[in-house]
Enzyme design. Structure first.
Site, PDB file in Angstrom:
ATOM      1  N   LYS A 191      -1.465   9.486  -1.902  1.00  0.00           N
ATOM      2  CA  LYS A 191      -0.597   8.931  -3.092  1.00  0.00           C
ATOM      3  C   LYS A 191       0.735   9.335  -2.941  1.00  0.00           C
ATOM      4  CE  LYS A 191      -0.857  11.832  -6.415  1.00  0.00           C
ATOM      5  NZ  LYS A 191       0.075  12.368  -7.431  1.00  0.00           N
ATOM      6  N   SER A 254       6.970  10.386 -11.941  1.00  0.00           N
ATOM      7  CA  SER A 254       6.460  10.822 -10.973  1.00  0.00           C
ATOM      8  C   SER A 254       7.563  11.660  -9.871  1.00  0.00           C
ATOM      9  CB  SER A 254       5.937   9.875 -10.019  1.00  0.00           C
ATOM     10  OG  SER A 254       5.637  10.074  -8.479  1.00  0.00           O
TER      11      SER A 254
END
Length: 335
Positions: A191, A254
Site C-alpha cells: 500500500k 500519509s
C-alpha cells in the site's frame, strides 16, 4: 496487566504506545535519541512527532533498550523496515526467551527481499508461534487522537494473535485476528508503494478515474504476488489490504502519499529525499518488492513504474506514459 515494550518512538510507535496504555498495560517506549526520551519524560509528550498527544503515566520513555525490554512479554517493533535488522541484532540479547515479537513496520528488506517477520526470525531465531504482525488503516495522528480505528493482528498461532488482540483492544481501537502473516505483511508493504503512485497522480492534477485505477490495479498486483507466495487472496479485501490501501492513498496524513504528491507536482527527487525527516517506507520497499516479484515470476508494472520514479528519477509524466502504453490485457488471470 501485561508488560509491553514499543521499540521506536516515531509517530506510529508513540501512537501505539498510547493504545497499549489505554488498554491497561505497562508500556516502555524506547527512543533512539536520548534527548527525545528525556523530553518525553519531562513534558509527557512526543514534541517531535505527536505534539498534541499527552503521554499517560503508564508509558515509560527511555533511551535504554535493555530497560525497555526487561521483563517485556510483548515487544512491538516500530522502527523503519530497513533498520529493523540492525536494531534487532543489537537488542537480541535483552529479549526475554519467551517474549512475543510483533512487527509494526510495513516494508520488505531491500538487501534480502525478506518480509519483516522473516527478518525477525532470522535475527532472533524465534519460531513462528512467537512472531506476529499488526497492520491496517492506522494513521498515527488519528489513532493518537483516539479516533475510531481497526487493525489486523496476524500470527500463524491464532492463540498468540488473540493474546495480542486483548492487549491492544480499547474503546477506540478494534483489532481483528487471523493467521495469514504473508498476506497481512504484503498488504501493508504494497500500500505504501501504491500510495506513492496515487500521490504522483494527484500532484500531476490527474482525476479520480486515474487514482481509482491505480488503487485497483495496485491491489491486483498485490494479490498476484501474495498468491504466488502462499497468501490467502481474501486477506487483500480486508483491513490489511484494501482498508490500509484506501487510508494511505486518500489521506493527506500519509507520508507516502505526500511524498508522491510533491514528486508529481515537480519537486526534485533529490530535494525530497534530503528534506524528508521521517521514513517513507514505499521509497525503499518498491525496489525490494520488485525484486521479490521478479524472483517469483510475477508481473507488477505499477511497482516497476514507481521504482523508476523514486530510484532512477524518471519524470512522473514519463512514468504515466510507460503505464498507459502497455499492451491491452484481460482484467483477470494476467501475467
Amino acid at each position: 496487566m501485561t508488560v509491553t515494550a514499543v521499540m521506536g518512538a516515531g509517530a506510529w510507535g508513540t501512537a501505539f504506545a498510547l493504545v497499549l496504555a489505554d488498554a491497561g498495560n505497562e508500556v516502555r517506549l524506547w527512543a533512539r535519541r536520548p534527548e527525545l526520551a528525556q523530553a518525553m519524560a519531562d513534558k509527557r509528550r512526543n514534541v517531535d512527532r505527536l505534539p498534541d498527544a499527552d503521554l499517560p503515566d503508564a508509558i515509560l520513555p527511555t533511551a535504554s533498550a535493555a530497560q525497555a525490554l526487561v521483563g517485556a512479554e510483548l515487544v512491538f517493533l516500530a522502527v523503519p523496515s530497513q533498520r529493523l535488522r540492525e536494531h534487532l541484532t543489537t537488542w537480541a540479547s535483552s529479549l526475554a526467551p519467551d517474549c512475543v515479537l510483533v512487527s509494526l513496520a510495513k516494508g520488505v528488506e531491500l538487501s534480502t527481499t525478506l518480509r519483516m517477520s522473516e527478518v525477525v526470525a532470522a535475527v532472533t531465531g524465534a519460531g513462528t508461534d512467537r512472531i506476529a504482525v499488526l497492520t491496517g488503516p492506522n494513521l498515527a495522528d488519528e489513532v493518537a487522537a483516539r479516533q475510531p480505528a481497526a487493525t489486523v493482528v496476524a500470527c500463524e498461532r491464532i492463540e498468540v494473535a488473540a493474546r495480542i488482540q486483548e492487549a491492544c483492544h480499547t474503546e477506540a481501537f478494534r483489532p481483528y485476528i487471523h493467521s495469514d502473516v504473508v498476506g497481512a505483511e504484503l498488504g501493508g508493504a504494497m500500500k505504501n508503494v501504491i500510495a506513492l503512485a496515487v500521490g504522483m497522480a494527484h500532484g500531476m492534477r490527474l482525476g479520480d478515474n486515474a487514482k481509482a485505477a491505480l488503487m485497483t490495479r495496485g491491489m491486483a498486483e498485490t494479490a498476484r504476488l501474495g498468491v504466488a507466495l502462499g497468501a490467502d487472496p481474501l486477506t487483500f479485501v480486508g483491513l490489511a489490504g484494501m482498508g490500509d490501501l484506501v487510508a494511505t492513498c486518500q489521506s493527506p496524513l500519509s507520508r507516502n502519499r505526500r511524498f508522491g504528491e510533491q514528486l508529481g507536482s515537480g519537486v526534485a527527487l533529490a530535494e525530497l529525499v534530503s528534506g524528508t525527516g521521517q521514513a517513507v517506507e514505499g521509497v525503499k520497499s518498491c525496489e525490494a518488492i520488485g525484486d521479490l516479484a521478479c524472483r517469483n515470476g510475477v508481473d507488477m508494472p505499477i511497482v516497476a513504474a514507481v521504482a523508476a520514479a523514486v530510484r532512477d528519477g524518471m519524470p512522473p509524466a514519463q512514468v504515466l506514459r510507460m503505464l498507459m502504453s502497455r499492451s491491452a490485457k484481460p482484467e483477470r488471470d494476467e501475467q
